[in-house]
Design a protein around this motif. Structure first.
Motif, PDB file in Angstrom:
ATOM      1  N   ARG A 247       0.871  -1.186   0.000  1.00 40.41           N
ATOM      2  CA  ARG A 247       0.000   0.000   0.000  1.00 40.41           C
ATOM      3  C   ARG A 247       0.907   1.236   0.000  1.00 40.41           C
ATOM      4  N   ASN A 248       1.416   1.536  -1.197  1.00 38.99           N
ATOM      5  CA  ASN A 248       2.397   2.597  -1.328  1.00 38.99           C
ATOM      6  C   ASN A 248       1.762   3.900  -1.816  1.00 38.99           C
ATOM      7  N   PRO A 249       2.162   5.018  -1.247  1.00 44.55           N
ATOM      8  CA  PRO A 249       1.659   6.305  -1.722  1.00 44.55           C
ATOM      9  C   PRO A 249       2.345   6.715  -3.011  1.00 44.55           C
ATOM     10  N   GLY A 250       1.779   7.688  -3.698  1.00 44.91           N
ATOM     11  CA  GLY A 250       2.395   8.295  -4.867  1.00 44.91           C
ATOM     12  C   GLY A 250       2.403   9.796  -4.685  1.00 44.91           C
ATOM     13  N   ALA A 251       3.581  10.408  -4.671  1.00 49.43           N
ATOM     14  CA  ALA A 251       3.705  11.848  -4.414  1.00 49.43           C
ATOM     15  C   ALA A 251       3.783  12.599  -5.737  1.00 49.43           C
ATOM     16  N   ASP A 252       2.804  13.459  -5.995  1.00 51.89           N
ATOM     17  CA  ASP A 252       2.773  14.275  -7.209  1.00 51.89           C
ATOM     18  C   ASP A 252       2.704  15.746  -6.822  1.00 51.89           C
ATOM     19  N   LEU A 253       3.506  16.565  -7.476  1.00 48.28           N
ATOM     20  CA  LEU A 253       3.520  18.008  -7.224  1.00 48.28           C
ATOM     21  C   LEU A 253       2.505  18.714  -8.114  1.00 48.28           C
ATOM     22  N   ALA A 254       1.820  19.694  -7.540  1.00 43.21           N
ATOM     23  CA  ALA A 254       0.911  20.499  -8.354  1.00 43.21           C
ATOM     24  C   ALA A 254       1.713  21.333  -9.351  1.00 43.21           C
ATOM     25  N   THR A 255       2.887  21.798  -8.962  1.00 40.94           N
ATOM     26  CA  THR A 255       3.802  22.532  -9.838  1.00 40.94           C
ATOM     27  C   THR A 255       5.213  22.356  -9.313  1.00 40.94           C
ATOM     28  N   ASP A 256       6.178  22.442 -10.223  1.00 37.86           N
ATOM     29  CA  ASP A 256       7.567  22.301  -9.762  1.00 37.86           C
ATOM     30  C   ASP A 256       8.282  23.646  -9.687  1.00 37.86           C
ATOM     31  N   VAL A 257       7.536  24.757  -9.871  1.00 31.72           N
ATOM     32  CA  VAL A 257       8.099  26.095  -9.711  1.00 31.72           C
ATOM     33  C   VAL A 257       7.131  26.944  -8.891  1.00 31.72           C
ATOM     34  N   ILE A 258       7.653  27.535  -7.821  1.00 35.03           N
ATOM     35  CA  ILE A 258       6.880  28.474  -7.007  1.00 35.03           C
ATOM     36  C   ILE A 258       7.375  29.882  -7.314  1.00 35.03           C
ATOM     37  N   GLU A 259       6.510  30.709  -7.907  1.00 33.53           N
ATOM     38  CA  GLU A 259       6.899  32.069  -8.264  1.00 33.53           C
ATOM     39  C   GLU A 259       6.740  32.991  -7.053  1.00 33.53           C
ATOM     40  N   ARG A 271       3.987  31.228   0.918  1.00 32.86           N
ATOM     41  CA  ARG A 271       3.532  30.441  -0.215  1.00 32.86           C
ATOM     42  C   ARG A 271       3.223  29.024   0.263  1.00 32.86           C
ATOM     43  N   GLU A 272       2.572  28.253  -0.610  1.00 32.69           N
ATOM     44  CA  GLU A 272       2.242  26.866  -0.293  1.00 32.69           C
ATOM     45  C   GLU A 272       2.700  25.956  -1.429  1.00 32.69           C
ATOM     46  N   ILE A 273       3.214  24.811  -1.035  1.00 33.23           N
ATOM     47  CA  ILE A 273       3.575  23.764  -2.000  1.00 33.23           C
ATOM     48  C   ILE A 273       2.582  22.630  -1.811  1.00 33.23           C
ATOM     49  N   THR A 274       1.867  22.311  -2.883  1.00 32.72           N
ATOM     50  CA  THR A 274       0.800  21.312  -2.801  1.00 32.72           C
ATOM     51  C   THR A 274       1.244  19.996  -3.420  1.00 32.72           C
ATOM     52  N   LEU A 275       1.024  18.911  -2.670  1.00 37.25           N
ATOM     53  CA  LEU A 275       1.271  17.554  -3.164  1.00 37.25           C
ATOM     54  C   LEU A 275      -0.038  16.790  -3.176  1.00 37.25           C
ATOM     55  N   ARG A 298       6.651  24.580   7.292  1.00 42.60           N
ATOM     56  CA  ARG A 298       5.795  23.914   8.269  1.00 42.60           C
ATOM     57  C   ARG A 298       5.082  22.772   7.559  1.00 42.60           C
ATOM     58  N   THR A 299       5.423  21.559   7.986  1.00 38.60           N
ATOM     59  CA  THR A 299       4.859  20.385   7.326  1.00 38.60           C
ATOM     60  C   THR A 299       3.485  20.058   7.902  1.00 38.60           C
ATOM     61  N   PRO A 300       2.601  19.442   7.113  1.00 41.82           N
ATOM     62  CA  PRO A 300       1.269  19.076   7.603  1.00 41.82           C
ATOM     63  C   PRO A 300       1.352  18.072   8.745  1.00 41.82           C
ATOM     64  N   THR A 311      -0.656  20.150   2.011  1.00 41.28           N
ATOM     65  CA  THR A 311      -0.029  21.446   1.766  1.00 41.28           C
ATOM     66  C   THR A 311       1.168  21.650   2.683  1.00 41.28           C
ATOM     67  N   LEU A 312       2.310  21.988   2.070  1.00 38.61           N
ATOM     68  CA  LEU A 312       3.518  22.344   2.797  1.00 38.61           C
ATOM     69  C   LEU A 312       3.609  23.870   2.803  1.00 38.61           C
ATOM     70  N   LYS A 313       3.539  24.470   3.969  1.00 40.78           N
ATOM     71  CA  LYS A 313       3.557  25.929   4.078  1.00 40.78           C
ATOM     72  C   LYS A 313       5.001  26.443   4.114  1.00 40.78           C
ATOM     73  N   MET A 314       5.246  27.525   3.385  1.00 37.22           N
ATOM     74  CA  MET A 314       6.589  28.064   3.233  1.00 37.22           C
ATOM     75  C   MET A 314       6.588  29.561   3.528  1.00 37.22           C
ATOM     76  N   GLU A 315       7.543  30.007   4.345  1.00 39.10           N
ATOM     77  CA  GLU A 315       7.732  31.426   4.601  1.00 39.10           C
ATOM     78  C   GLU A 315       9.116  31.823   4.106  1.00 39.10           C
ATOM     79  N   VAL A 316       9.191  33.033   3.509  1.00 43.65           N
ATOM     80  CA  VAL A 316      10.439  33.498   2.925  1.00 43.65           C
ATOM     81  C   VAL A 316      10.782  34.869   3.493  1.00 43.65           C
ATOM     82  N   ASP A 317      11.940  34.971   4.117  1.00 40.85           N
ATOM     83  CA  ASP A 317      12.458  36.245   4.603  1.00 40.85           C
ATOM     84  C   ASP A 317      13.173  36.910   3.430  1.00 40.85           C
TER      85      ASP A 317
END
Length: 354
Positions: A247-259, A271-275, A298-300, A311-317
């Protein structure tokens, strides 16, 4: 009886020839030599102690750092042969041990051991041992292990060259769980090299992704420097397959570039990175790595069930981003055995802060 005679004859035929030379001087120690003084020559001599004429057919040093010349004329019984060998210390600071093989016309050969210790020039030491640590110079500031599968225990090393005119006692230490240190020698004289071996147990470090581990090397008299051991720990895919039992998961990215935008200045960006989980087992984020200190994540809290997203939450200084255009990789480690490491690029253009 005939069989015994035949065996004896075969043994006599196959026995190695016995050398008929007597060495007057054989192995040679160059002692402490200065690189700046250039090549240095030593010699060995032997006497033809046999009844027949003998010749040296070939002399072969064990590496290109050593050249050799020898007596090329045939040696009558009682004659003396000379083998001269020259060691070139250029860009070779530290102890050396080489061999010179001498082949003779009677089918025998001999091996001359040569050794010495080279005091390096500032130029060669700055190239080969660029890191200063008091009376030591180190070969590396960063030791990269590359990708390390969880459960593996690779080894690396750093060499320390002694500049001290006296004997010193170099040491290495670390507070990192998972690193084991050993050293080749407890003391080092002028020009000596001590090798520190570093073993990394990936199971003990307790996390996936980028791992940076400091090791402090000291000359034993207050001088020291820090060497960084770096690795990227990845999951053991065979272990994941066994643990997940089909019972293996499959990780797919909504996009491979975060603008992140153009002309951005100051403040904090979010920003958010969605899998999305395209498999049939729960999807987990095991680790997140980024080479820039401008990013925090910040990981879910919960895994994503099959068919669901996370959703993986991302903060950028922004103040810590490089000026101008940038494209910074973010590596996400998951429990997907087919693709355990996904890479997203955070891209944008930082403007001029006023």
């Amino acid at each position: 009886m005939a069989a015994l005679m035949a065996g004896a004859a075969l043994s006599a035929f196959s026995a190695s020839p016995v050398s008929s030379v007597r060495w007057l001087e054989k192995d040679y120690d160059f002692g402490l030599m200065k690189e700046v003084a250039g090549p240095k020559t030593g010699q060995s001599r032997f006497v033809n102690a046999g009844r027949d004429t003998l010749s040296i057919t070939d002399v072969r040093p064990s590496c290109g750092c050593t050249s050799a010349v020898f007596t090329e004329t045939p040696l009558a019984p009682g004659d003396t042969a000379v083998i001269r060998y020259t060691y070139d210390p250029a860009m070779r600071p530290g102890k050396f041990a080489k061999h010179v093989r001498v082949n003779l016309s009677d089918g025998t050969h001999a091996s001359i051991a040569i050794k010495g210790n080279v005091l390096g020039t500032p130029e060669s030491l700055s190239t080969l041992y660029p890191v200063e640590a008091g009376m030591l110079r180190l070969s590396d500031a960063v030791l990269g292990l590359g990708d390390v599968t969880w459960g593996r225990a690779p080894m690396t090393f750093v060499n320390a060259y002694s500049l001290s005119p006296d004997t010193i006692a170099p040491t290495a230490r670390t507070d990192v769980k998972g690193l084991t240190l050993k050293q080749s020698d407890r003391k080092a004289g002028p020009g000596d090299i001590v090798t520190f071996s570093i073993n990394f147990d990936s199971r003990a470090v307790g996390r996936y992704g980028d791992v940076e581990m400091p090791v402090t090397v000291s000359d034993g008299a207050g001088g020291e420097a820090t060497v960084s051991v770096r690795a990227f720990v990845t999951p053991d895919t065979e272990y994941l397959l066994m643990k997940q039992n089909g019972r293996n998961p499959g990780a797919d990215l909504a996009t491979d570039v975060i603008e992140l935008g153009e002309g951005i200045t100051g403040g904090t960006l979010r920003r958010e990175i969605t899998l999305r989980n395209s498999g049939d087992g729960p999807l987990e984020i095991l680790g997140v790595s980024c080479p820039s200190e401008a990013f925090t994540f910040r990981t879910p809290a919960k895994p994503a069930r099959p068919g669901r997203g996370m959703t993986l939450k991302m903060e950028v200084d922004v103040s810590r981003l490089p000026s101008g255009p940038f494209r910074i990789p973010v590596k996400i480690v998951t429990n997907d055995p087919a693709r355990p490491v996904l890479t997203v690029s955070a891209a944008g253009i930082r403007g001029n802060d006023k």
